[in-house]
Design an enzyme around this catalytic site. Sequence first.
Site, PDB file in Angstrom:
ATOM      1  N   ARG A  27       0.855  -1.181   0.000  1.00 49.46           N
ATOM      2  CA  ARG A  27       0.000   0.000   0.000  1.00 49.46           C
ATOM      3  C   ARG A  27       0.892   1.232   0.000  1.00 49.46           C
ATOM      4  O   ARG A  27       1.945   1.257   0.627  1.00 49.46           O
ATOM      5  CB  ARG A  27      -0.930   0.031   1.218  1.00 49.46           C
ATOM      6  CG  ARG A  27      -2.096  -0.950   1.164  1.00 49.46           C
ATOM      7  CD  ARG A  27      -3.100  -0.529   0.098  1.00 49.46           C
ATOM      8  NE  ARG A  27      -4.312  -1.325   0.106  1.00 49.46           N
ATOM      9  CZ  ARG A  27      -4.517  -2.410  -0.613  1.00 49.46           C
ATOM     10  NH1 ARG A  27      -3.535  -2.862  -1.398  1.00 49.46           N
ATOM     11  NH2 ARG A  27      -5.656  -3.057  -0.559  1.00 49.46           N
ATOM     12  N   GLU A  40      -4.310   7.653  -4.966  1.00 51.73           N
ATOM     13  CA  GLU A  40      -4.568   6.991  -6.248  1.00 51.73           C
ATOM     14  C   GLU A  40      -5.883   7.471  -6.837  1.00 51.73           C
ATOM     15  O   GLU A  40      -6.861   7.636  -6.103  1.00 51.73           O
ATOM     16  CB  GLU A  40      -4.593   5.467  -6.047  1.00 51.73           C
ATOM     17  CG  GLU A  40      -3.248   4.912  -5.581  1.00 51.73           C
ATOM     18  CD  GLU A  40      -3.277   3.411  -5.327  1.00 51.73           C
ATOM     19  OE1 GLU A  40      -4.337   2.783  -5.553  1.00 51.73           O
ATOM     20  OE2 GLU A  40      -2.254   2.861  -4.902  1.00 51.73           O
ATOM     21  N   HIS A  99      -1.694   0.309  -9.907  1.00 52.25           N
ATOM     22  CA  HIS A  99      -2.283  -0.613  -8.922  1.00 52.25           C
ATOM     23  C   HIS A  99      -2.892  -1.808  -9.647  1.00 52.25           C
ATOM     24  O   HIS A  99      -4.073  -2.126  -9.495  1.00 52.25           O
ATOM     25  CB  HIS A  99      -3.345   0.090  -8.060  1.00 52.25           C
ATOM     26  CG  HIS A  99      -3.564  -0.592  -6.746  1.00 52.25           C
ATOM     27  ND1 HIS A  99      -3.891   0.097  -5.605  1.00 52.25           N
ATOM     28  CD2 HIS A  99      -3.504  -1.905  -6.389  1.00 52.25           C
ATOM     29  CE1 HIS A  99      -4.035  -0.760  -4.593  1.00 52.25           C
ATOM     30  NE2 HIS A  99      -3.799  -1.983  -5.059  1.00 52.25           N
TER      31      HIS A  99
END
Length: 328
Positions: free
Chosen positions: A238, A267, A286
């Site tokens: 993360r 993000e 991601h």
Amino acid sequence: MNNHVVLYKKLSAPLMQRLQAHTEVTLIDDPKSAAGLACLRDALHKADGLLGASLKLDAALLDLAPRLKVVSSVSVGVDNYDIDYLTKRGILLSNTPDVLTQTTADTGFALIMATARRVVELANLVRSGQWTQNIGPAHFGSDVHGKKLGIIGMGRIGEALAQRGHFGFGMPILYHSHSPKPAVEARFNAEYRSLEDLLKEADFVCLTLPLTAETEGLIGAEQIALMRPETIFINIARGKVVDEQALIDALSNQRIRAAGLDVFGHEPLDKGSALLQLDNVVATPHMGSATFETREAMARCAVDNLLSALNGERPANLVNPDAWSVKR
């Protein structure tokens, strides 16, 4: 068909049909938009179950769902949820571990290879027409085979990454976890290290641990300063586990060699981020679990979890087991 499910993630046709065969379904398109969030808020009053991902569900939002029995997340990470709140209300929270382990480890190793061999940078050199002669030392990369692979967080994904490094590339495995793991050490000839010693020794430092109150900001300027100039940093965990500005400073000043990042503090990554100006950064969106096969398997697992809970059964992937006793 008394249970009502609010779905904030699109499913494949077979999974949607299965869900609709057992429950009433309200699908929320684009729940992060103002209009989508408004629709979600309006639908929560009748929700017995929620199914989706990548949306922060806080207490203020879930207070609008008095009937809620289960939240089924199409993810492994559960940092978008107030677990204490859910448990106090007896709301079950489930996730989708295992099914994305191998795919995410593939992504981690892809980032190792791409950063070490400067794949993106050199591919762009060719694409832009700047490859006019054999490349020299200015464009050389680093070997991967035989280098020390340091893994911070030896869970399922960490083990899968160690397997690739140890068996595929002959890499000595160093790891840091909340406790030593004898089975991992035996299988991969891995060696436990303190966080500080791992950062000093590893050629590749890879994060595979969850975001919690304890891990947020775990890697900051002090920790990055322990790495060597040859170190390559990989994050498939993360973004908030890392102080992003400290990482940018280190990369900009060549205090570490490169970084491969699939996750970020915010993000999607801002177009103006300094990370995007650095040739020694490989940034991906991601995409750790983003294959057709894995995303379908994750969604299938989430539907299984949801239907089990609504049928009064304990889901196979229950995150907050204390909520089960509250519920019962």
